[in-house]
Write a protein that holds these residues in place. Structure first.
Motif, short mmCIF file in Angstrom:
data_model
loop_
_atom_site.label_atom_id
_atom_site.label_comp_id
_atom_site.label_asym_id
_atom_site.label_seq_id
_atom_site.Cartn_x
_atom_site.Cartn_y
_atom_site.Cartn_z
N ILE A 12 11.95 -32.93 37.47
CA ILE A 12 12.68 -33.30 36.35
C ILE A 12 13.92 -32.32 36.46
N HIS A 17 10.07 -29.47 28.41
CA HIS A 17 9.82 -28.50 27.36
C HIS A 17 10.50 -29.37 26.17
N VAL A 19 11.62 -32.00 25.98
CA VAL A 19 11.20 -33.31 25.75
C VAL A 19 9.75 -33.46 24.69
N VAL A 20 9.22 -32.40 25.25
CA VAL A 20 7.99 -32.45 24.05
C VAL A 20 8.31 -32.21 22.58
N HIS A 127 -2.92 -31.48 29.81
CA HIS A 127 -1.89 -30.81 29.05
C HIS A 127 -1.90 -30.78 27.63
N PRO A 130 0.86 -33.75 25.96
CA PRO A 130 1.94 -34.24 27.04
C PRO A 130 2.94 -35.02 26.30
N SER A 131 4.32 -35.01 26.79
CA SER A 131 5.21 -36.03 26.28
C SER A 131 4.91 -37.16 26.80
N GLY A 132 4.41 -37.50 27.94
CA GLY A 132 4.30 -38.78 28.41
C GLY A 132 5.14 -39.02 29.68
N ILE A 133 6.21 -38.12 29.96
CA ILE A 133 7.03 -38.21 31.08
C ILE A 133 6.50 -38.27 32.36
N ASP A 134 5.48 -37.47 32.42
CA ASP A 134 4.80 -37.41 33.81
C ASP A 134 4.28 -38.65 34.10
N ILE A 183 3.66 -24.82 27.41
CA ILE A 183 3.94 -25.53 25.98
C ILE A 183 3.69 -24.71 24.76
C1 MEV Z 1 5.60 -31.17 32.61
O1 MEV Z 1 6.24 -31.93 33.56
C2 MEV Z 1 6.94 -31.24 31.65
C3 MEV Z 1 6.61 -30.98 30.37
O2 MEV Z 1 7.96 -31.02 29.53
C4 MEV Z 1 5.39 -31.15 29.68
C5 MEV Z 1 5.51 -32.62 29.19
O3 MEV Z 1 6.67 -33.12 29.01
O4 MEV Z 1 4.28 -33.24 28.91
C6 MEV Z 1 6.68 -29.09 30.45
#
Ligand code: MEV
Length: 302
Positions: A12, A17, A19-20, A127, A130-134, A183
């Protein structure tokens, strides 16, 4: 028959964080990948060359199979060159690879969008929120700007074309990061002072906006400075621990243009931006000598 699937790791640039909590983030896929093979079996089982938490993996397998509407069970084997030390999206990469392997075994051909949302259900086990970015990055790779919506269907993402590939060094702190715990720490920080957190979100917004422009224009120095600004905020949030800070300092003292933790923090990994591949190899050696397992990688060459 054996089904096989692949999911990619990620770093990233800006916004873990944040992004959450609804801010946009920018991430890039790396070539290290989770490779999953599945074989039908009496009950679900998991084996791996990597360090994993079997209870979580088994729960994730159950979630992925349920959302895919698969009744049977699988013997799952996780391989590949994506380390599971935290920060590189390995749990999401596992879920994506698993969904693809099961689809392969079942003779189905889901779209990437389907794989992405199936994997999200598995990723929740690891997680919590999770935000969904991963899972997005594990599915698609490349460089993306991602913004979480009120629900998964409202998530927004856009591919970013960066001017030139970027050389980075990925370094492991030696301590496995627990994203869920981090988180939770950020949530507590936010609850303790909502207005302070809102101000930080605003400041982060500028970093991300300028970060995107710098990536698109290939302005290395600006990208580095903005990564450092992002790292300061992560320190303020309390998710960058001593080892993350040590790597960042070492990398900056050794000529990196920017350095920050990547992913959940609290250990896990850091990334350092350097001017070229030669410098990446050099910095990787310097960090290795200081005891931090490291590797050079290049992003944005897609
Ligand atoms: C994890 O790679 C990134 C965080 O922002 C968690 C998420 O976005 O799910 C810490």
């Amino acid at each position: 028959m054996v089904g096989r699937g692949v999911g990619y790791g990620k770093i990233i640039f800006f916004g873990e964080h944040f992004v959450v909590h609804g801010a946009p983030a920018i991430a890039a896929g790396i070539s290290n990948a989770a490779v999953v093979e599945v074989k039908r079996s009496e009950k679900n089982a998991i084996s791996s060359e990597h360090k994993i938490v079997p209870e979580y993996s088994l729960k994730a397998i159950a979630n992925v199979l349920a959302v895919m509407g698969v009744k049977g069970c699988y013997d799952v084997s996780l391989k590949g060159d994506l380390h599971t030390f935290g920060g590189l999206g390995s749990s999401a990469a596992f879920c994506v690879a698993l969904a693809r392997a099961v689809a392969d075994d079942q003779g189905k051909n889901p779209t990437d969008a389907e794989i992405n949302s199936i994997a999200y259900e598995g990723e929740k086990v690891f997680h919590g929120n999770p935000s969904g970015i991963d899972n997005l990055m594990a599915t698609y790779g490349g460089v993306m700007e991602f913004k979480r919506g009120k629900n998964v269907s409202e998530n927004r993402y856009e591919r970013i074309v960066i001017k030139k590939p970027l050389d980075l060094v990925v370094s492991f702190t030696g301590k496995f990061g627990f994203t869920t715990k981090m988180i939770e720490n950020v949530r507590r920080y936010k609850e303790q002072d909502e207005s302070e957190f809102a101000q930080m979100m605003d400041e982060y917004g500028d970093v991300e906006l300028n970060g995107r422009k710098a990536l698109e224009k290939g302005k290395l120095e600006d990208i580095g400075k903005l990564m450092n600004a992002n790292q300061s905020m992560l320190q303020e949030l309390g998710v960058s621990d001593e080892l993350n800070d040590q790597i960042v300092k070492l990398a900056m003292d050794s000529g990196a243009m920017g350095s920050k933790l990547t992913g959940g923090g609290g250990g896990g990994c850091c990334i350092s931006l350097v001017k070229d591949k030669v410098h990446a190899e050099e910095l990787s050696r310097v960090l290795e000598k200081s005891g931090f397992q490291s590797f050079a990688t290049r992003v944005g060459k897609y």
